[in-house]
Scaffold this motif. Structure first.
Motif, short mmCIF file in Angstrom:
data_model
loop_
_atom_site.label_atom_id
_atom_site.label_comp_id
_atom_site.label_asym_id
_atom_site.label_seq_id
_atom_site.Cartn_x
_atom_site.Cartn_y
_atom_site.Cartn_z
N ASP A 325 1.90 -1.30 0.70
CA ASP A 325 2.19 -0.80 2.05
C ASP A 325 1.93 0.71 2.20
OD1 ASP A 325 4.33 0.37 0.75
OD2 ASP A 325 5.86 -0.86 1.74
N HIS A 326 1.21 1.30 1.25
CA HIS A 326 0.91 2.73 1.33
C HIS A 326 -0.40 3.03 2.06
CE1 HIS A 326 4.06 2.90 -1.72
NE2 HIS A 326 4.15 4.19 -1.47
N GLY A 327 -1.27 2.05 2.24
CA GLY A 327 -2.57 2.35 2.81
C GLY A 327 -3.12 1.22 3.65
N GLY A 328 -4.17 1.56 4.41
CA GLY A 328 -4.95 0.55 5.10
C GLY A 328 -4.65 0.36 6.57
N LEU A 329 -3.40 0.55 7.00
CA LEU A 329 -3.08 0.31 8.41
C LEU A 329 -3.94 1.20 9.29
CD1 LEU A 329 0.83 0.02 8.50
CD2 LEU A 329 -0.85 -1.82 8.72
N GLY A 330 -4.60 0.60 10.23
CA GLY A 330 -5.52 1.31 11.11
C GLY A 330 -6.97 0.99 10.81
N ASP A 331 -7.25 0.52 9.58
CA ASP A 331 -8.62 0.20 9.17
C ASP A 331 -8.78 -1.32 9.14
OD1 ASP A 331 -8.78 2.93 8.85
OD2 ASP A 331 -8.56 2.87 6.66
N TRP A 332 -8.99 -1.89 10.29
CA TRP A 332 -8.89 -3.34 10.45
C TRP A 332 -10.23 -4.03 10.16
CZ3 TRP A 332 -4.08 -4.72 10.37
CH2 TRP A 332 -3.10 -3.84 10.87
N THR A 333 -10.71 -3.84 8.93
CA THR A 333 -11.94 -4.49 8.47
C THR A 333 -11.59 -5.37 7.28
OG1 THR A 333 -13.26 -2.58 9.14
CG2 THR A 333 -14.26 -4.12 7.57
N PRO A 334 -11.99 -6.65 7.30
CA PRO A 334 -11.71 -7.52 6.15
C PRO A 334 -12.24 -6.92 4.87
CG PRO A 334 -12.49 -8.83 8.00
CD PRO A 334 -12.66 -7.39 8.39
N ASP A 335 -11.46 -7.02 3.80
CA ASP A 335 -11.81 -6.42 2.52
C ASP A 335 -12.86 -7.29 1.82
OD1 ASP A 335 -11.94 -5.34 -0.02
OD2 ASP A 335 -9.78 -5.02 -0.19
N PRO A 336 -14.08 -6.77 1.63
CA PRO A 336 -15.12 -7.60 0.99
C PRO A 336 -14.80 -7.95 -0.45
CG PRO A 336 -15.87 -5.32 1.27
CD PRO A 336 -14.58 -5.44 2.03
N ALA A 337 -13.96 -7.14 -1.12
CA ALA A 337 -13.59 -7.46 -2.50
C ALA A 337 -12.70 -8.69 -2.55
CB ALA A 337 -12.90 -6.26 -3.14
N LYS A 338 -11.92 -8.90 -1.50
CA LYS A 338 -11.01 -10.05 -1.46
C LYS A 338 -11.70 -11.31 -0.91
CE LYS A 338 -6.90 -7.14 -1.06
NZ LYS A 338 -5.62 -6.86 -0.36
N PHE A 339 -12.77 -11.09 -0.16
CA PHE A 339 -13.51 -12.22 0.42
C PHE A 339 -14.99 -12.03 0.07
CE2 PHE A 339 -9.86 -11.13 3.10
CZ PHE A 339 -9.14 -12.31 3.04
N PRO A 340 -15.37 -12.29 -1.20
CA PRO A 340 -16.72 -11.96 -1.68
C PRO A 340 -17.82 -12.73 -0.96
CG PRO A 340 -15.50 -13.25 -3.31
CD PRO A 340 -14.51 -12.83 -2.27
N ASP A 341 -17.53 -13.89 -0.41
CA ASP A 341 -18.54 -14.65 0.34
C ASP A 341 -18.56 -14.29 1.82
OD1 ASP A 341 -19.29 -16.01 -1.97
OD2 ASP A 341 -17.77 -17.57 -1.65
N GLY A 342 -17.75 -13.31 2.18
CA GLY A 342 -17.65 -12.91 3.58
C GLY A 342 -16.42 -13.50 4.25
N PHE A 343 -15.84 -12.73 5.15
CA PHE A 343 -14.61 -13.19 5.82
C PHE A 343 -14.90 -14.39 6.72
CE2 PHE A 343 -10.98 -12.65 8.86
CZ PHE A 343 -9.97 -12.78 7.92
N GLY A 344 -16.07 -14.39 7.36
CA GLY A 344 -16.43 -15.52 8.21
C GLY A 344 -16.51 -16.82 7.43
N ALA A 345 -17.07 -16.73 6.23
CA ALA A 345 -17.16 -17.93 5.39
C ALA A 345 -15.77 -18.39 4.98
CB ALA A 345 -18.01 -17.64 4.16
#
Length: 673
Positions: A325-345
């Motif tokens: 909970d220390h970072g990220g709020l405001g940067d509303w882009t799916p994390d490609p490291a967590k979704f390596p095939d893409g968030f849409g997939a």
């Protein structure tokens, strides 16, 4: 004298010089007789407006016992100009000194007994006018023997705790100065005079107050409205401000009857959205917290689909920079490291399992550790020259700014357009602390832009279900009830704790709004264990969700869970649209809720006491007295049949054992004679 009528009640007011006073409020025909608000005798050392049942008053007309409207630098008085009758009433007042013109409005919400009231303040003068008090309405109740107040209080993880106090004379107040509805109190008050109960509520999601004064002559006057918290609202020449709607309701059926009136009103607020079947959701927060990966989420989705879940919601941790909970709020882009095939997939993979897709967002917040804050440090709420404080390692964006409003609106539009998202969990995890008091209505600007965004989403993305959340239940009010589909009552999902929270929630807010999850959480205030069945019956009392780590559930638990999900789907129409009766409370042997719709009845009951039932001593079944049935009809539950008279006068029997601590019983009107 003017009367407006609701479904079964009426509200009558009359002109009294430069005041509008309440004459009668109650069942149809209540005004046919002397007004209980009229007083006789001399007014000693005060003005008549201080004792009259005045509907709305400036401080010059009611200087001592609490006015609804005041301006900076002078005492405000006005003259009554006119009354207009349309779908309700509109009374106009004018003050030649300041140039203020105030229009008071009354109307009954269609098909209900809830009277809605608000004021519009116009500045028709040549100079700015600063409002230091801006109430929505004053509601008067005859209390010749004193007033009993019922309200809902609490804290994080213990929201909606019923409380009461009695006053024979004096002042009682509740509210929030946090720029949000708050955990401490719900904007709801019930006033009983021993014969009837009168309820008031407020449709506002910023700072607010409800203040009740019990006077010496047997009148309780309840002021409802915004709390300006030391920051006046300044009206430029030609501008105006509209207060939030204050709602009032009369009930001759006690607090539970009052609750049903509020529920009926909130169903009207929902409009045609109520016709949509509430989906059973799964939320991944308690299973994974910030450790979100496509693989882990899909493993949860596989189990959720097998249980009969209909919507899969990925909670916090899906976007860049969000590993805690220390970072990220405001940067509303799916994390490609967590979704390596893409968030849409990933979203498509969830939907391929027969599940709709949902997502958690917190649009009004930003972490200091984020690209957004680095680019726009001026976008956060702050007081010039003062240090910023963090709560949950985050700042509050100043949503009242046009550029912030446009950023949030664009971000949400883009997210909902880019992916087939059908459920949005909108969170708000910190109140406002620093604020620029020189700003023009910081609180009002933030809240109004919040409403603009929610209203836009309703129009632009009508199929998206929106859940309102604020670190639990800190944003539960009539305005949010009108703009969201469900509300999150509390972060506390432990069984006996949650039973108490939901019991209080349902006293003022409708079950179709109550998001409720089955989790594995331990008690925070009551650590006694309860079964999985208890947790499911509890969650079935509102909009059913599951939040446990279901990959860890045994095969037997999954089978039982699937059975409960199927049973909920059979009764969710009753829960959403039925009349609710609360039976007993979590502090009694009897603890149940009854939903009735047409010829069907669902009773959800819980053992909130000790785990007895070993039958080592004589005992009798607990009886749950049902309400609102046809005494001559016969009702069937499984193999048992009861008369309506029996169920109402003797009660539906339940028997608890160490392994049976809750039940869901469905009764149908039987054709048997």
């Amino acid at each position: 004298m003017w009367t407006i009528a609701g479904a079964s009640t009426e509200y009558t007011v009359a002109a009294a010089g430069d005041r509008i006073d309440l004459v009668a409020w109650g069942p149809h025909g209540v005004g046919d007789g002397p007004s209980p608000f009229a007083f006789h005798g001399r007014v000693q050392y005060m003005l008549p407006g201080d004792l009259a049942a005045v509907e709305y008053a400036p401080d010059g007309a009611r200087p001592f016992l609490g006015a609804d409207l005041a301006v900076a630098g002078q005492v405000l008085t006005w003259r009554f100009d006119s009354m207009t009758v349309d779908d309700g009433l509109a009374a106009t007042f004018a003050d030649e000194v300041t140039g203020l013109r105030v229009v008071l409005r009354w109307r009954f919400a269609p098909g209900t007994d809830v009277v809605e009231r608000w004021a519009v303040v116009h500045n028709d003068g040549p100079s700015p006018v600063s409002l230091t008090r801006l109430g929505s309405a004053g509601f008067c109740v005859p209390t010749p023997s004193g007033a009993d107040f019922s309200y809902l209080c609490g804290q994080w993880a213990q929201e909606f705790t019923p409380a009461s106090t009695r006053l024979t004379r004096g002042r009682f107040s509740i509210g929030s100065a946090q720029g949000v509805t708050g955990h401490q109190f719900a904007p709801y008050l019930a006033v009983s005079n021993g014969d009837a109960v009168y309820g008031v509520g407020l449709a506002w999601t910023g700072s607010w107050e409800i203040v009740a004064d019990v006077d010496a002559a047997g009148l309780t006057r309840v002021r409802v409205g915004r709390s300006l918290d030391g920051a006046p609202v300044t009206l430029a020449p030609g501008s105006s401000v509209t207060t939030p709607v204050a709602a009032g309701v009369y009930s001759a059926d006690g607090l539970d009857g009052l609750a049903r009136q509020w529920h009926a009103y909130q169903r009207v607020l929902a409009g045609d959205r109520l016709a949509r079947t509430p989906k059973v959701i799964y939320n991944s927060w308690e299973a994974t917290t910030f450790d979100v990966t496509a693989e882990g989420q899909l493993a949860l989705a596989d189990v959720a689909a097998s249980l009969g879940v209909e919507t899969f919601v990925v909670d916090d941790g899906w976007f860049v920079g969000r590993d805690d909970d220390h970072g990220g709020l405001g940067d509303w882009t799916p994390d490609p490291a967590k979704f390596p095939d893409g968030f849409g997939a990933f979203v498509s993979a969830v939907r391929s399992r027969g599940l709709e897709f949902g997502l958690w967002v917190e649009p009004e917040m930003v972490n200091p550790k984020s690209a957004l804050y680095e680019a726009h440090p001026d976008w956060v709420c702050q007081a010039d020259g003062r240090p910023l404080s963090t709560i949950r390692n985050q700042y509050l964006l100043d949503l009242g700014r046009t550029d912030v409003y446009e950023f949030v609106l664009s971000m949400l539009d883009n997210l909902l357009s880019a992916y087939p998202i059908s459920y949005l969990k909108w969170d708000f995890n910190r109140p406002r602390t620093e604020a620029d008091r020189s700003a023009a209505d910081l609180d009002g600007a933030h809240v109004h832009n919040l409403y603009r965004i929610l209203d836009h989403l309703r129009t632009a993305h009508p199929s998206v279900t929106i859940e309102g959340c604020a670190a639990g239940g800190a944003r539960v009010d009539l305005a949010m009830a009108a703009r969201t589909d469900v509300l999150w009552p509390s972060d506390n999902t432990a069984p006996l704790d949650r039973l108490r929270i939901q019991h209080g929630f349902l006293s003022a807010f409708a079950p179709h709004l109550m998001s409720s999850w089955v989790t594995d959480a331990d008690g925070m205030f009551d650590e006694r264990t309860r079964s999985l069945a208890f947790r499911f019956v509890l969650a079935c009392a509102g909009v059913l969700g599951i939040g446990a780590d279901i990959t860890r559930w045994s095969a037997a638990q999954r089978t039982e869970a699937a059975s409960w999900v199927a049973r909920y789907k059979e009764i969710r129409e009753l829960v959403t649209r039925g009349d609710l009766h609360r039976i007993g409370s979590p502090d009694e042997a009897r603890c149940a809720v009854q939903y009735t719709l047409d010829d069907r009845v669902a009773v959800l009951a819980w053992n909130a006491g000790g785990l007895d039932g070993l039958d080592r001593v004589p005992a009798r079944d607990i009886r749950l007295p049902l309400q609102g049935l046809d005494p001559k009809a016969r009702y069937r539950a499984g193999e048992a049949t009861y008369s309506g008279a029996h169920l109402m006068s003797v009660g539906l029997p339940v028997r608890w054992t160490p392994t049976h601590d809750a039940d869901l019983i469905v009764l149908h009107v039987s054709g048997d004679e």
